[in-house]
Design a protein around this motif. Structure first.
Motif, PDB file in Angstrom:
ATOM      1  N   GLN A 172      -2.458  36.674   2.061  1.00  0.00           N
ATOM      2  CA  GLN A 172      -3.517  36.531   3.065  1.00  0.00           C
ATOM      3  C   GLN A 172      -3.570  37.740   3.992  1.00  0.00           C
ATOM      4  O   GLN A 172      -4.656  38.218   4.352  1.00  0.00           O
ATOM      5  CB  GLN A 172      -3.298  35.257   3.883  1.00  0.00           C
ATOM      6  N   ARG A 198      -6.727  40.332   4.256  1.00  0.00           N
ATOM      7  CA  ARG A 198      -7.334  40.526   5.574  1.00  0.00           C
ATOM      8  C   ARG A 198      -7.337  41.996   5.988  1.00  0.00           C
ATOM      9  O   ARG A 198      -8.298  42.476   6.605  1.00  0.00           O
ATOM     10  CB  ARG A 198      -6.560  39.698   6.588  1.00  0.00           C
ATOM     11  N   GLU A 199      -6.292  42.713   5.626  1.00  0.00           N
ATOM     12  CA  GLU A 199      -6.096  44.063   6.139  1.00  0.00           C
ATOM     13  C   GLU A 199      -6.509  45.173   5.177  1.00  0.00           C
ATOM     14  O   GLU A 199      -6.657  46.326   5.607  1.00  0.00           O
ATOM     15  CB  GLU A 199      -4.612  44.267   6.494  1.00  0.00           C
TER      16      GLU A 199
END
Length: 564
Positions: A519, A523-524
């Motif tokens: 996750q 996200r990054e």
């Protein structure tokens, strides 16, 4: 591939006879176990938690279909119907009866194989690039050099009792696919300004309790001196390596203690005495050994097969397989195909007797009767016509060997762990199974892209967890099995050692831990950024923060909820 000469046959035959007598004496109690142990280890036989394990050498990962069929026979007749391919490009059988081992070794000898030096404090199986001889980015084929070093190191009396086991890897291409930076000696083929062939030599790499990347000891070593220079390195190690503490006995500890400059000085001094001696390679000897590795009878083919391209456009499953499991080949119209041994529900690297037989059949049918073993625990058909890819895919799929996950999350490296190994602190296979089941969605795996997840059941790092993009290490915590997680490891040209993110986790928590790590990545990440690139850019902190931010809910088999 290399074929035994009269000396090879005689040496292996005599070793089998010698070992058979040792087994006879052990079974009759003429030899105590303490006396027998070093003898069996010299022949690749370990005693594990439940039974004997026999590890068979596969030099630089190269196999004939005949040899693969012998593996199938051993699995069927002497084991429980399967074998396990290792990160050393070898195969091991985990349920062997001691009294049958001389017969097994005799059968192996009949197909020019043995288990010599797959254990013990000696030079182990020399590994290389599974695409050696066919890779488009190859400078030269490293296999003749690997074979020369194999012949030189096997039964070498000076190096039969080193301070600790010793591992050499050799790479002949621009891209390092042999993980040379985490070996005791890593060799990479290079050319100097004059266009001459030589080797960049790294020394003191390794994983285990003290993971270290190898240091360059020579930027360019003329190929003629590769054997004598390695001999000099081994002599310095053999003389000064520690024997009082097995945990500090690897060459990496000696290199670190002396410093690479002083270690190099001692090696150069030793080498000066033997540089131009009998270990100097000649063009005649290199040509003799290279003659065992001729190019197959390739046909002149178009670079692209129109029917395959059309089928790829029409069939998503085939397209995914082409993308992940089919690799480029230096010859137009040919490809290398990776047979996945990472189907969900099967321990990584395991292959049944039926699959071993079928892999041999595929090799005969599609790849000039040759196979390769990868250090990622898969198999390779090295010389497949592109026009045969559709039929090969259908055949492999029917036998559970076409999972399109090479380089993806479920293409995990995993040691046998506590289910078998007496050294392990924790089980590895159930962790791999739980993670594979949690993420058994190929669309999701293809979306997150290339990621290497490596699992070791103990600090010896047979699962190469230190260089996994995500590494999992089994640890003992007050008699219970727990798992330490690291992020940011990598093999290849830009190798790195992963960093531990924090306190360890229970087995039940591991799938959720991996989910949280992914996750953070999703996200990054920047567009088209691989996991390892994101991890290096943002560091460990964001992963640690998110993984430990809230308690990890787990489901016990009773159905009751629990929290970390």
């Amino acid at each position: 591939m290399y074929r035994y000469d009269q000396y090879d046959h005689q040496i292996v035959k005599e070793r089998v006879a010698q070992y058979a007598d040792q087994v006879r004496r052990r079974l009759s109690d003429e030899l105590a176990e303490d006396e027998f142990r070093p003898l069996r280890l010299q022949n690749g036989l370990y005693y594990q938690r439940h039974a004997y394990m026999l590890r068979i050498a596969v030099p630089y990962g190269l196999l004939s279909s005949k040899q693969m069929r012998m593996f199938a026979h051993i699995a069927r007749e002497h084991d429980r119907g399967y074998g396990h391919f290792t990160t050393r490009q070898n195969i091991q059988f985990n349920w062997i009866k001691l009294e049958e081992t001389p017969e097994i070794l005799s059968k192996l000898a009949s197909v020019e194989m043995h288990a010599i030096q797959t254990s013990g404090n000696c030079v182990r199986n020399i590994t290389s690039d599974e695409f050696a001889g066919i890779a488009p980015d190859e400078i030269i084929d490293p296999r003749p050099y690997a074979e020369i070093l194999r012949q030189w190191s096997t039964f070498h009396p000076e190096f039969a009792f080193l301070p600790r086991k010793f591992k050499i890897a050799i790479n002949g291409a621009l891209e390092d696919r042999a993980a040379i930076q985490v070996h005791d000696i890593g060799l990479s083929v290079v050319k100097n300004e004059q266009g001459e062939i030589g080797f960049r030599v790294l020394v003191g790499g390794g994983m285990g309790r003290t993971p270290i990347l190898g240091s360059e000891i020579r930027a360019f070593l003329p190929w003629q001196h590769v054997m004598s220079y390695i001999e000099a390195i081994l002599r310095v190690y053999n003389q000064y390596g520690r024997r009082d503490n097995m945990y500090k006995a690897r060459i990496k500890i000696l290199v670190k203690a002396l410093g690479i400059e002083e270690f190099a000085r001692q090696v150069e001094a030793e080498w000066a005495d033997i540089k131009d001696g009998p270990s100097t390679l000649t063009e005649e000897e290199l040509a003799r050994v290279a003659s065992f590795f001729p190019a197959p009878a390739y046909e002149k083919l178009a670079a692209v097969d129109a029917a395959v391209e059309q089928f790829k456009n029409d069939n998503k499953a085939f397209s995914n397989w082409i993308k992940r499991n089919v690799k480029p080949h230096k010859m137009p119209g040919y490809a290398a195909v990776v047979l996945s041994l990472k189907k969900t529900g099967v321990p990584p690297g395991d292959a049944t007797a039926e699959q071993l037989d079928f892999a041999a059949e595929l090799a005969d049918r599609y790849s000039f009767g040759e196979l390769r073993v990868t250090h990622e625990q898969n198999l390779v058909l090295s010389d497949v016509k592109q026009s045969d890819l559709i039929r090969l895919w259908e055949d492999a799929k029917a036998h559970g060997m076409a999972t399109p996950n090479i380089g993806l999350l479920t293409d995990m490296i995993c040691c046998p762990g506590g289910d078998f190994c007496a050294l392990a602190n924790a089980k590895s296979i159930p962790i791999a199974a739980d993670i594979a089941e949690r993420f058994d969605n190929l669309d999701f795996q293809h979306d997150i892209g290339e990621i290497e997840l490596n699992i070791s059941g103990c600090i010896n790092s047979c699962g190469h967890h230190h260089v996994g993009h995500i590494g999992i290490l089994g640890v003992d915590k007050d008699g219970s099995e727990w798992y330490q997680v690291s992020v940011g490891g990598a093999q290849g040209n830009n190798s790195s050692i992963g960093k531990i993110i924090g306190p360890s986790f229970s087995a039940h928590q591991m799938p959720e831990v991996i989910d949280r790590i992914l996750q953070v990545y999703l996200r990054e990440r920047n567009e088209d950024e691989r996991f390892i690139d994101t991890a290096r850019r943002i560091g460990v902190a964001p992963f640690k923060e998110f993984v430990y931010a809230t308690p990890i809910k787990i489901e016990h088999k009773t159905g009751e909820d629990a929290y970390a």
